[in-house]
Design an enzyme around this catalytic site. Structure first.
Site, PDB file in Angstrom:
ATOM      1  N   ILE A  21       0.843  -1.205   0.000  1.00 34.30           N
ATOM      2  CA  ILE A  21       0.000   0.000   0.000  1.00 34.30           C
ATOM      3  C   ILE A  21       0.880   1.258   0.000  1.00 34.30           C
ATOM      4  O   ILE A  21       0.570   2.247  -0.670  1.00 34.30           O
ATOM      5  CB  ILE A  21      -0.943   0.006   1.228  1.00 34.30           C
ATOM      6  CG1 ILE A  21      -1.852  -1.223   1.204  1.00 34.30           C
ATOM      7  CG2 ILE A  21      -1.773   1.290   1.284  1.00 34.30           C
ATOM      8  CD1 ILE A  21      -2.764  -1.321   0.002  1.00 34.30           C
ATOM      9  N   TYR A  56      -4.456 -19.652   1.212  1.00 29.30           N
ATOM     10  CA  TYR A  56      -4.188 -19.497   2.646  1.00 29.30           C
ATOM     11  C   TYR A  56      -2.748 -19.051   2.904  1.00 29.30           C
ATOM     12  O   TYR A  56      -2.434 -18.499   3.949  1.00 29.30           O
ATOM     13  CB  TYR A  56      -4.413 -20.819   3.398  1.00 29.30           C
ATOM     14  CG  TYR A  56      -5.866 -21.194   3.583  1.00 29.30           C
ATOM     15  CD1 TYR A  56      -6.786 -20.273   4.089  1.00 29.30           C
ATOM     16  CD2 TYR A  56      -6.310 -22.475   3.281  1.00 29.30           C
ATOM     17  CE1 TYR A  56      -8.114 -20.622   4.262  1.00 29.30           C
ATOM     18  CE2 TYR A  56      -7.644 -22.823   3.454  1.00 29.30           C
ATOM     19  CZ  TYR A  56      -8.543 -21.901   3.951  1.00 29.30           C
ATOM     20  OH  TYR A  56      -9.854 -22.246   4.128  1.00 29.30           O
ATOM     21  N   THR A 190      10.880   2.882  19.835  1.00 30.76           N
ATOM     22  CA  THR A 190      11.617   3.011  18.561  1.00 30.76           C
ATOM     23  C   THR A 190      12.686   1.934  18.380  1.00 30.76           C
ATOM     24  O   THR A 190      13.267   1.825  17.305  1.00 30.76           O
ATOM     25  CB  THR A 190      12.318   4.389  18.468  1.00 30.76           C
ATOM     26  OG1 THR A 190      13.326   4.447  19.481  1.00 30.76           O
ATOM     27  CG2 THR A 190      11.335   5.533  18.656  1.00 30.76           C
ATOM     28  N   CYS A 383     -16.031 -17.033 -12.218  1.00 28.45           N
ATOM     29  CA  CYS A 383     -15.263 -18.226 -12.585  1.00 28.45           C
ATOM     30  C   CYS A 383     -15.943 -19.483 -12.014  1.00 28.45           C
ATOM     31  O   CYS A 383     -16.997 -19.851 -12.520  1.00 28.45           O
ATOM     32  CB  CYS A 383     -13.807 -18.088 -12.166  1.00 28.45           C
ATOM     33  SG  CYS A 383     -12.731 -19.022 -13.266  1.00 28.45           S
ATOM     34  N   ARG A 464      -9.420 -23.962 -16.075  1.00 31.35           N
ATOM     35  CA  ARG A 464      -9.198 -25.097 -16.989  1.00 31.35           C
ATOM     36  C   ARG A 464     -10.508 -25.636 -17.558  1.00 31.35           C
ATOM     37  O   ARG A 464     -10.524 -26.310 -18.565  1.00 31.35           O
ATOM     38  CB  ARG A 464      -8.544 -26.270 -16.245  1.00 31.35           C
ATOM     39  CG  ARG A 464      -7.137 -26.017 -15.786  1.00 31.35           C
ATOM     40  CD  ARG A 464      -6.512 -27.274 -15.204  1.00 31.35           C
ATOM     41  NE  ARG A 464      -5.432 -26.899 -14.300  1.00 31.35           N
ATOM     42  CZ  ARG A 464      -4.213 -26.550 -14.715  1.00 31.35           C
ATOM     43  NH1 ARG A 464      -3.917 -26.573 -16.005  1.00 31.35           N
ATOM     44  NH2 ARG A 464      -3.290 -26.206 -13.847  1.00 31.35           N
ATOM     45  N   HIS A 509     -12.450 -13.045 -14.755  1.00 36.32           N
ATOM     46  CA  HIS A 509     -12.297 -12.367 -13.456  1.00 36.32           C
ATOM     47  C   HIS A 509     -12.375 -10.854 -13.634  1.00 36.32           C
ATOM     48  O   HIS A 509     -11.338 -10.204 -13.805  1.00 36.32           O
ATOM     49  CB  HIS A 509     -10.946 -12.735 -12.830  1.00 36.32           C
ATOM     50  CG  HIS A 509     -10.851 -14.159 -12.411  1.00 36.32           C
ATOM     51  ND1 HIS A 509     -11.076 -14.566 -11.116  1.00 36.32           N
ATOM     52  CD2 HIS A 509     -10.572 -15.279 -13.117  1.00 36.32           C
ATOM     53  CE1 HIS A 509     -10.930 -15.878 -11.028  1.00 36.32           C
ATOM     54  NE2 HIS A 509     -10.633 -16.339 -12.238  1.00 36.32           N
ATOM     55  N   GLU A 511     -12.773  -8.712 -11.483  1.00 36.55           N
ATOM     56  CA  GLU A 511     -12.142  -8.031 -10.333  1.00 36.55           C
ATOM     57  C   GLU A 511     -10.691  -7.636 -10.606  1.00 36.55           C
ATOM     58  O   GLU A 511     -10.157  -6.776  -9.917  1.00 36.55           O
ATOM     59  CB  GLU A 511     -12.238  -8.910  -9.076  1.00 36.55           C
ATOM     60  CG  GLU A 511     -11.363 -10.163  -9.036  1.00 36.55           C
ATOM     61  CD  GLU A 511     -11.979 -11.386  -9.699  1.00 36.55           C
ATOM     62  OE1 GLU A 511     -12.894 -11.223 -10.550  1.00 36.55           O
ATOM     63  OE2 GLU A 511     -11.541 -12.513  -9.403  1.00 36.55           O
TER      64      GLU A 511
HETATM   65  N1  GLN Z   1     -11.749 -24.605 -10.970  1.00 39.59           N
HETATM   66  C1  GLN Z   1     -12.368 -23.954 -12.077  1.00 39.59           C
HETATM   67  C2  GLN Z   1     -11.588 -24.148 -13.365  1.00 39.59           C
HETATM   68  O1  GLN Z   1     -10.413 -24.444 -13.338  1.00 39.59           O
HETATM   69  C3  GLN Z   1     -12.590 -22.489 -11.798  1.00 39.59           C
HETATM   70  C4  GLN Z   1     -11.322 -21.706 -11.607  1.00 39.59           C
HETATM   71  C5  GLN Z   1     -11.521 -20.365 -10.936  1.00 39.59           C
HETATM   72  O2  GLN Z   1     -12.529 -20.148 -10.262  1.00 39.59           O
HETATM   73  N2  GLN Z   1     -10.548 -19.481 -11.063  1.00 39.59           N
HETATM   74  O3  GLN Z   1     -12.107 -23.995 -14.423  1.00 39.59           O
END
Ligand code: GLN
Length: 533
Positions: A21, A56, A190, A383, A464, A509, A511
């Site tokens: 940031i 994670y 400090t 996705c 995939r 995506h 986002e």
């Molecule tokens: N697992 C799914 C795929 O490979 C969706 C992948 C994801 O949500 N980025 O197509």
């Protein structure tokens, strides 16, 4: 300016202080003053890229338009600079060693012993210089991941030492540290900062500027003490106090002249006037919303919010643009089923079903989709979120009760979501998905077209599996709309359904392409759907 100027951002005392940031905020300030700026992340781990990492570990994997799977900080860089990054903007130790070892195998080192210094450090410097070679950027900010003193970061700090020595007048080092507050004595301490600067000095690097994370404002006395013990000028001790939102940080840094002190260190002198009025207006709207909404995000990594960083930030961008407040309700997909879904989602004005891999939590995601479809709650599936929307519809509306994705059930009789053809014989997991930006054509009568207001869009992918075209006509006959597709590859990229206020599933995506200044049209349209309700 023929050559670039370089600003290195390092971190001390603890991790998670928000180097990304600070780097992004600094970049944002230089950019708002008219400098062409980019930011590069050096990641000390041995993975070649974070694509194979479980979220994670380090949070979400961010995908650039040219298909690199990168650290989530690149998302911040794009969101703060409103500019795309590329694969050149992320370097990992894994990729550095891989290149050097590949060259060793080819005999490029002509019989020499291959060593960390100079071969690894040269490779690191070359990766930094690759951005300068493009001649596109006046300012290149280099964020070094990890904390100084870590064994893993040593080659990067050494590369920085050499770089600073070679390009004395072009390099500034900004070191981010933590000033802990001891409540028992009511004091800001400090010493950890002094020690982390000493650790850098042991590696031959003197920081020019210290940005100090603190819960309380710094007195002159504390600043003077840090300046004296750490060899930096008083006005180069900058306080970074906890902010309400990350989008406030550039302004907090500007107030203390961070960009100006850094500019002086790299010989830029007095900076040009800043133009950040839109940013300030958006921030004001984000901080003073006129209405509040709850958006449920259904995912299996919700314990670590960083796993869905870009989705969360995209909601904030849309909220700031529309002057609405959004509070996210994190919903664990593994704990969701048809019996409790109403209890969990009843207070949400909209629901997002998140991306993901593997079958953990998939049934909960399907239960969430069934609920929002039937209750006509605005829904955005991303996705895997789009794939489960298709599975749910195929099962419950088209009647194929045992249908599934072949990712979750290899033996299903109705693989409504199936492996893309070119994925069939792939063995390596790293970097082998359908990645990066692809074209998508929208149909006019769709919510997506209303949002984007154009026929052709480009969005980034990471998957995939795909909607199985074999069953397309079944889906369409029951009211699913194939709203967007990639003509070259014959892939369905967006599905919607009829008779629903806002139900959009996207195979890509969105986002990854939203920024604070330029919110993503789909997220804006999704939030607008709450207003219309
Ligand atoms: N697992 C799914 C795929 O490979 C969706 C992948 C994801 O949500 N980025 O197509």
């Amino acid at each position: 300016m023929s050559e670039s100027k370089f600003i290195f951002v390092t971190g001390g005392v603890t991790s998670s202080l928000g180097k990304g940031i600070i780097a992004s905020s600094l970049g944002n300030l230089f950019q708002s003053r008219g400098y062409r700026t980019t930011i590069l992340k050096l990641d000390p781990y041995l993975n070649v890229d974070p694509g194979t990492l479980n979220p994670y570990e380090h949070g979400e994997c961010y995908v650039t338009k040219d298909g690199a799977e990168t650290d989530l900080d690149l998302g911040h860089y794009e969101r703060f600079l409103n500019l795309p990054t590329t694969q050149l903007n992320n370097v990992t130790t894994g990729s550095v060693y891989q290149n050097v070892i590949d060259r060793e195998r080819k005999g490029d080192f002509l019989g020499k012993t291959v060593q960390i210094i100079p071969h690894i450090t040269d490779e690191i410097k070359n990766r930094i210089l690759a951005l300068e070679t493009q001649k596109k950027f006046e300012i290149i900010i280099v964020e070094i991941g990890g904390t100084v003193g870590d064994i893993e970061s040593l080659p990067y700090i050494e590369a920085l030492r050499q770089f600073k020595f070679e390009r004395k007048n072009d390099v500034a080092v900004v070191h981010l540290t933590l000033l802990p507050y001891l409540s028992s004595t009511g004091e800001i301490k400090t010493k950890p900062t002094q020690h982390s600067v000493k650790t850098m000095l042991q590696s031959g690097v003197q920081p020019d500027v210290l940005v100090c994370r603190t819960e309380y404002s710094l007195t002159d006395k504390v600043k003077n003490k840090i300046a004296l013990f750490c060899n930096v000028e008083y006005n180069c001790v900058i306080e970074s106090i906890n902010a309400d939102t990350i989008y406030e940080v550039p302004l907090l840094m500007l107030d203390q002249g961070l960009d100006q002190v850094v500019a002086e260190k790299i010989g830029l002198g007095k900076l040009k006037k800043i133009n950040n009025s839109i940013w300030k207006k958006r921030l004001d709207k984000l901080k003073n919303p006129n209405e509040l909404f709850i958006v449920g995000i259904v995912g299996k990594y919700v314990e670590l919010k960083d796993s869905y960083k870009s989705i969360y930030e995209s909601l904030m961008h849309a909220a700031a643009f529309l002057g609405k407040g959004i509070s996210v309700k994190w919903i664990h997909s593994e704990k969701l089923n048809n019996n409790n879904v109403k209890n969990e989602l009843f207070d949400c004005q909209g629901v997002i079903v998140a991306p993901g891999f593997g079958d953990r939590g998939v049934d909960g995601k399907i239960a969430a989709v069934k609920y929002v479809r039937e209750q006509k709650i605005p829904f955005l599936g991303i996705c895997l979120g789009m794939q489960v929307a298709v599975i749910e519809f195929f099962r419950n509306v088209c009647g194929y009760k045992t249908a599934h994705s072949s990712e979750m059930d290899l033996t299903t009789k109705y693989p409504i979501i199936d492996l893309m053809k070119n994925q069939n014989n792939i063995i390596n997991k790293g970097g082998t998905m359908r990645l990066g930006s692809y074209e998508c054509t929208l149909i006019k009568k769709s919510k997506s077209f209303e949002a984007y207001k154009k026929n052709t869009i480009h969005e980034r992918h990471r998957h995939r599996y795909e909607l199985n075209n074999y069953y397309k006509s079944d889906l369409i006959s029951k009211g699913m709309i194939m709203a967007g597709s990639n003509k070259d590859l014959d892939l369905i990229e967006i599905v919607e359904i009829v008779n629903h206020p806002w139900f959009v599933g996207v195979q890509f995506h969105p986002e990854y392409q939203s920024s604070f200044i330029n919110p993503h049209p789909l997220f804006v349209s999704f939030v607008k759907a709450f207003l219309n309700k």
